[in-house]
Design an enzyme around this catalytic site. Structure first.
Site, PDB file in Angstrom:
ATOM      1  N   ARG A  26       0.882  -1.072   0.173  1.00  0.00           N
ATOM      2  CA  ARG A  26       0.089  -0.027   0.153  1.00  0.00           C
ATOM      3  C   ARG A  26       0.945   1.170  -0.127  1.00  0.00           C
ATOM      4  O   ARG A  26       2.023   1.135   0.453  1.00  0.00           O
ATOM      5  CB  ARG A  26      -0.781   0.101   1.235  1.00  0.00           C
ATOM      6  CG  ARG A  26      -1.845  -1.127   1.259  1.00  0.00           C
ATOM      7  CD  ARG A  26      -2.606  -0.993   2.657  1.00  0.00           C
ATOM      8  NE  ARG A  26      -3.437  -2.305   2.785  1.00  0.00           N
ATOM      9  CZ  ARG A  26      -3.217  -3.380   3.354  1.00  0.00           C
ATOM     10  NH1 ARG A  26      -1.868  -3.533   4.047  1.00  0.00           N
ATOM     11  NH2 ARG A  26      -4.053  -4.301   3.521  1.00  0.00           N
ATOM     12  N   LYS A  48      -1.494  -2.835   8.508  1.00  0.00           N
ATOM     13  CA  LYS A  48      -2.730  -2.262   8.928  1.00  0.00           C
ATOM     14  C   LYS A  48      -2.639  -2.763  10.354  1.00  0.00           C
ATOM     15  O   LYS A  48      -2.265  -3.851  10.543  1.00  0.00           O
ATOM     16  CB  LYS A  48      -3.980  -2.519   8.245  1.00  0.00           C
ATOM     17  CG  LYS A  48      -4.276  -1.766   7.088  1.00  0.00           C
ATOM     18  CD  LYS A  48      -5.742  -1.980   6.492  1.00  0.00           C
ATOM     19  CE  LYS A  48      -5.915  -0.936   5.335  1.00  0.00           C
ATOM     20  NZ  LYS A  48      -7.330  -1.148   4.808  1.00  0.00           N
ATOM     21  N   HIS A  98      -2.770   2.833  -6.131  1.00  0.00           N
ATOM     22  CA  HIS A  98      -3.252   1.539  -5.239  1.00  0.00           C
ATOM     23  C   HIS A  98      -3.293   0.428  -6.569  1.00  0.00           C
ATOM     24  O   HIS A  98      -3.672  -0.670  -6.105  1.00  0.00           O
ATOM     25  CB  HIS A  98      -4.521   1.813  -4.811  1.00  0.00           C
ATOM     26  CG  HIS A  98      -4.860   0.700  -3.692  1.00  0.00           C
ATOM     27  ND1 HIS A  98      -4.336   0.541  -2.541  1.00  0.00           N
ATOM     28  CD2 HIS A  98      -6.010  -0.167  -3.541  1.00  0.00           C
ATOM     29  CE1 HIS A  98      -4.786  -0.312  -1.749  1.00  0.00           C
ATOM     30  NE2 HIS A  98      -5.637  -1.039  -2.554  1.00  0.00           N
ATOM     31  N   ARG A 134      -0.817  -2.123  -6.658  1.00  0.00           N
ATOM     32  CA  ARG A 134      -1.014  -3.181  -5.720  1.00  0.00           C
ATOM     33  C   ARG A 134      -1.933  -4.180  -6.264  1.00  0.00           C
ATOM     34  O   ARG A 134      -1.702  -5.411  -6.072  1.00  0.00           O
ATOM     35  CB  ARG A 134      -1.313  -2.471  -4.610  1.00  0.00           C
ATOM     36  CG  ARG A 134      -1.981  -3.626  -3.149  1.00  0.00           C
ATOM     37  CD  ARG A 134      -2.080  -2.801  -2.017  1.00  0.00           C
ATOM     38  NE  ARG A 134      -2.864  -3.801  -0.949  1.00  0.00           N
ATOM     39  CZ  ARG A 134      -2.480  -4.603  -0.164  1.00  0.00           C
ATOM     40  NH1 ARG A 134      -1.117  -4.757  -0.237  1.00  0.00           N
ATOM     41  NH2 ARG A 134      -3.208  -5.028   0.671  1.00  0.00           N
ATOM     42  N   HIS A 144      -3.507  -9.153   4.286  1.00  0.00           N
ATOM     43  CA  HIS A 144      -4.995  -9.239   4.283  1.00  0.00           C
ATOM     44  C   HIS A 144      -5.277  -9.971   5.811  1.00  0.00           C
ATOM     45  O   HIS A 144      -4.606 -11.078   5.900  1.00  0.00           O
ATOM     46  CB  HIS A 144      -5.726  -9.842   3.147  1.00  0.00           C
ATOM     47  CG  HIS A 144      -5.739  -8.985   2.105  1.00  0.00           C
ATOM     48  ND1 HIS A 144      -6.151  -9.470   0.891  1.00  0.00           N
ATOM     49  CD2 HIS A 144      -5.619  -7.544   2.025  1.00  0.00           C
ATOM     50  CE1 HIS A 144      -6.190  -8.504  -0.111  1.00  0.00           C
ATOM     51  NE2 HIS A 144      -5.887  -7.276   0.545  1.00  0.00           N
ATOM     52  N   TYR A 192      -9.839 -11.176  -5.727  1.00  0.00           N
ATOM     53  CA  TYR A 192      -8.680 -11.534  -7.210  1.00  0.00           C
ATOM     54  C   TYR A 192      -8.905 -12.451  -7.820  1.00  0.00           C
ATOM     55  O   TYR A 192      -8.437 -12.500  -9.055  1.00  0.00           O
ATOM     56  CB  TYR A 192      -7.237 -11.469  -6.479  1.00  0.00           C
ATOM     57  CG  TYR A 192      -7.015 -10.075  -6.038  1.00  0.00           C
ATOM     58  CD1 TYR A 192      -6.809  -8.825  -6.808  1.00  0.00           C
ATOM     59  CD2 TYR A 192      -6.770  -9.828  -4.646  1.00  0.00           C
ATOM     60  CE1 TYR A 192      -6.414  -7.725  -6.202  1.00  0.00           C
ATOM     61  CE2 TYR A 192      -6.630  -8.549  -4.053  1.00  0.00           C
ATOM     62  CZ  TYR A 192      -6.192  -7.576  -4.875  1.00  0.00           C
ATOM     63  OH  TYR A 192      -6.106  -6.402  -4.287  1.00  0.00           O
TER      64      TYR A 192
END
Length: 294
Positions: A149, A172, A240, A243, A266, A275
């Site tokens: 990211r 994150k 983005h 990515r 994730h 995806y």
């Protein structure tokens, strides 16, 4: 009276370790909700008033926010944040149940490998200073070559040097992951570091602005917008999107979902499964373009 939004923000930051952006957004929702309820109920709003909030009150709040032009996706996020705040104020499960607006999940739009490289080259070539051109080239290659990211890339510090076969990324919720570095990406990063006028400092950002401070993501996005206009690429070509392209191209080359989940950072496999739809869409495009009876 307690400053509930500030206390809530502290809980998000210190206890739940949410990102600065999440804390800011959730606190803003708490402020808006309290202000609305004060007008809607005609009384001051404390924990007791929040405990008495009904589904009808929440529906009225969402209708009010819809008047500000919120889309379904934004309204769903606002409802989720409002319910999270109410749960925090009076305990889990205290927020009223309310079905949010239906949100149709979009499929990420990847760009072709040659477009990703062309974009990075154009951004680098268009830079006013030679070292910032090398910086931008290295940064965009990192997004595409390692699937970071933009916030993760800009959060890297000089402590990432010297570079090896992998790089440690803070994602994150302060979760770290190890991502392989392609030789081309490593070379681009080392070339940038050698050209930068600022000394490497383990406590300072790896990617710096022209004045030596942290590079702003807005600067990167503006450069990408200018480059995609020059190259005639879609408006969906953003940092983005690089990515997304990283993930889609790996999946198309046989990567399994679990490995891809780890590479992308994730929290759940469900976030990665989108995806598979991207790859299926690509296969359909190839079929339609190549099959004589398509």
């Amino acid at each position: 009276m307690e400053d509930l939004p500030t206390l809530y923000a502290a809980h998000l930051s210190r206890t739940l370790r949410r990102s600065v952006h999440t804390v800011r957004a959730y606190r803003a929702t708490a402020v808006r909700l309290i202000a609305f309820l004060g007008r809607h109920l005609g009384t001051s709003v404390d924990r007791g008033a929040l405990a008495a909030v009904t589904p009808a009150d929440l529906r009225a709040y969402l209708a009010h926010r819809r008047g500000d032009g919120l889309t379904n996706a934004s309204a769903a996020r606002e409802l989720s944040a409002a319910r999270h705040f109410l749960d925090w104020a009076n305990g889990a499960g205290s927020a009223p149940r309310l079905k949010g607006p239906r949100v149709q999940k979009g499929v990420p739009r990847p760009i072709a490998p040659h477009e990703a490289v062309a974009l990075a080259e154009e951004v680098g070539d268009a830079a006013r200073l030679e070292w910032t051109g090398k910086r931008d080239w290295a940064l965009l290659l990192l997004l595409y070559g390692a699937g970071l990211r933009i916030g993760e890339a800009l959060a890297l510090t000089g402590a990432a040097l010297p570079l090896g076969a992998t790089i440690t990324v803070m994602g994150k919720r302060n979760k770290t992951r190890i991502v392989p570095l392609l030789p081309q990406v490593r070379t681009a990063l080392e070339t940038y570091v050698a050209a930068a006028p600022w000394p490497v400092d383990t406590a300072q950002p790896l990617f710096r602005g022209v004045r030596g401070g942290a590079l702003s993501p807005g600067v990167v996005r503006a450069a990408v917008r200018a480059a995609r206009a020059t190259l005639g690429l879609s408006d969906r070509t953003t940092p983005h999107a690089l990515r997304h392209s990283f993930a889609t191209h790996l999946l198309g080359r046989g990567a399994d979902l679990r490995s891809l989940q780890e590479l992308l950072g994730h929290a759940s496999l469900g976030s990665t499964q989108i995806y598979t739809a991207v790859d299926a869409a690509h296969l359909l495009d190839v079929y339609r373009d190549a099959h004589p009876r398509a």
